[in-house]
Design an enzyme around this catalytic site. Sequence first.
Site, mmCIF file in Angstrom:
data_model
loop_
_atom_site.group_PDB
_atom_site.id
_atom_site.type_symbol
_atom_site.label_atom_id
_atom_site.label_comp_id
_atom_site.label_asym_id
_atom_site.label_seq_id
_atom_site.Cartn_x
_atom_site.Cartn_y
_atom_site.Cartn_z
ATOM 1 N N ASP A 14 -22.461 -10.352 26.268
ATOM 2 C CA ASP A 14 -21.632 -9.962 27.422
ATOM 3 C C ASP A 14 -20.633 -8.919 26.931
ATOM 4 O O ASP A 14 -20.418 -8.751 25.730
ATOM 5 C CB ASP A 14 -20.900 -11.188 27.981
ATOM 6 C CG ASP A 14 -19.985 -10.830 29.147
ATOM 7 O OD1 ASP A 14 -20.417 -10.047 30.027
ATOM 8 O OD2 ASP A 14 -18.831 -11.281 29.179
ATOM 9 N N HIS A 44 -17.044 -13.340 35.526
ATOM 10 C CA HIS A 44 -15.722 -13.953 35.663
ATOM 11 C C HIS A 44 -15.512 -14.701 36.980
ATOM 12 O O HIS A 44 -14.628 -15.535 37.085
ATOM 13 C CB HIS A 44 -14.643 -12.871 35.566
ATOM 14 C CG HIS A 44 -14.490 -12.300 34.196
ATOM 15 N ND1 HIS A 44 -15.536 -11.760 33.495
ATOM 16 C CD2 HIS A 44 -13.397 -12.193 33.397
ATOM 17 C CE1 HIS A 44 -15.089 -11.335 32.324
ATOM 18 N NE2 HIS A 44 -13.808 -11.591 32.244
HETATM 19 N N1 DGL Z 1 -18.958 -9.055 32.144
HETATM 20 C C1 DGL Z 1 -18.647 -8.124 33.206
HETATM 21 C C2 DGL Z 1 -19.644 -8.313 34.347
HETATM 22 O O1 DGL Z 1 -20.220 -9.369 34.529
HETATM 23 C C3 DGL Z 1 -17.233 -8.289 33.717
HETATM 24 C C4 DGL Z 1 -16.188 -7.713 32.780
HETATM 25 C C5 DGL Z 1 -16.371 -6.234 32.520
HETATM 26 O O2 DGL Z 1 -16.069 -5.414 33.382
HETATM 27 O O3 DGL Z 1 -16.842 -5.927 31.429
HETATM 28 O O4 DGL Z 1 -19.853 -7.401 35.095
#
Ligand code: DGL
Length: 274
Positions: A18, A194
């Site tokens: 991630d 999130h």
């Molecule tokens: N992990 C990102 C998503 O699921 C959220 C945080 C980011 O903008 O990197 O899009």
Amino acid sequence: MSSVSTAADPSAPIGVFDSGIGGLTVVRALRVRLPKESIIYFGDTARVPYGTKSAETITRFAIQDADFLASRGVKLIVAACHSASSAALAELTRRFAVPVLGVIEPGARALVAATRSNRVAVIGTNATITSAAYERAIRALRSDVEILAKPTPLFVPLAEEGWLDGDVAEMTARRYLSGLAQEKIDALLLGCTHFPLLTPVISRVLGPQVRLIDSSEETAVAAAELLRSRGMLNPKGPALHRFYLSDLTPGFEAIGARFLGAPLGEVVRTSVGE
Ligand code: DGL
């Protein structure tokens, strides 16, 4: 095709990456559904957020993240980040010898299964919503579903800060979502790592008639199915869970525990793509 991993060993770990620690919501779901599987998690905390960056940059980062996991001999790469899945899944699938699972298709499948009114909504980062990846995935499953898509980027820092349910979260949710609440949707996809943490406030604004779809659960279901269909489930364990971050940012332990639903234990700092 990227070099390193052609792991065909069912006892090899599942790799999850991630942009940061939000993808631990997917690890949490994987742990519940696949308790015998070892997991290697990489969170790119040095370069988060991805959701505000261009598709080209997100793709470059995603390849580096997946390369790190492939170099550890994983049998499956899960792109837990919606922004990375929407920008880079095709490229990752092309490059890596092991299967790559994104979060978009599993989420779209669950959304389509949940709706009765055929009016649904998707929320996510700017990168995810701009890419229209969810619209494409939903339309590929069902062409008659009406889709409303809305970027809700401020939910990301709210979740990181732990402001999940107070005045600020409520006001932000109202500002983003009260329009959608008038649109007679009956299902909304939480299209960002999130957002599941903000479920209570989102649900309050949209009302009980709108089902919230958490992609992390659906991704774990899809991972289990993919491994099962290829005869790649780990028959016996023990399950080892290792966590790597590209920066040990202040408060990462507390925030990480919130996403994972448990303490992270040992976390190793590692750099990718340098
Ligand atoms: N992990 C990102 C998503 O699921 C959220 C945080 C980011 O903008 O990197 O899009």
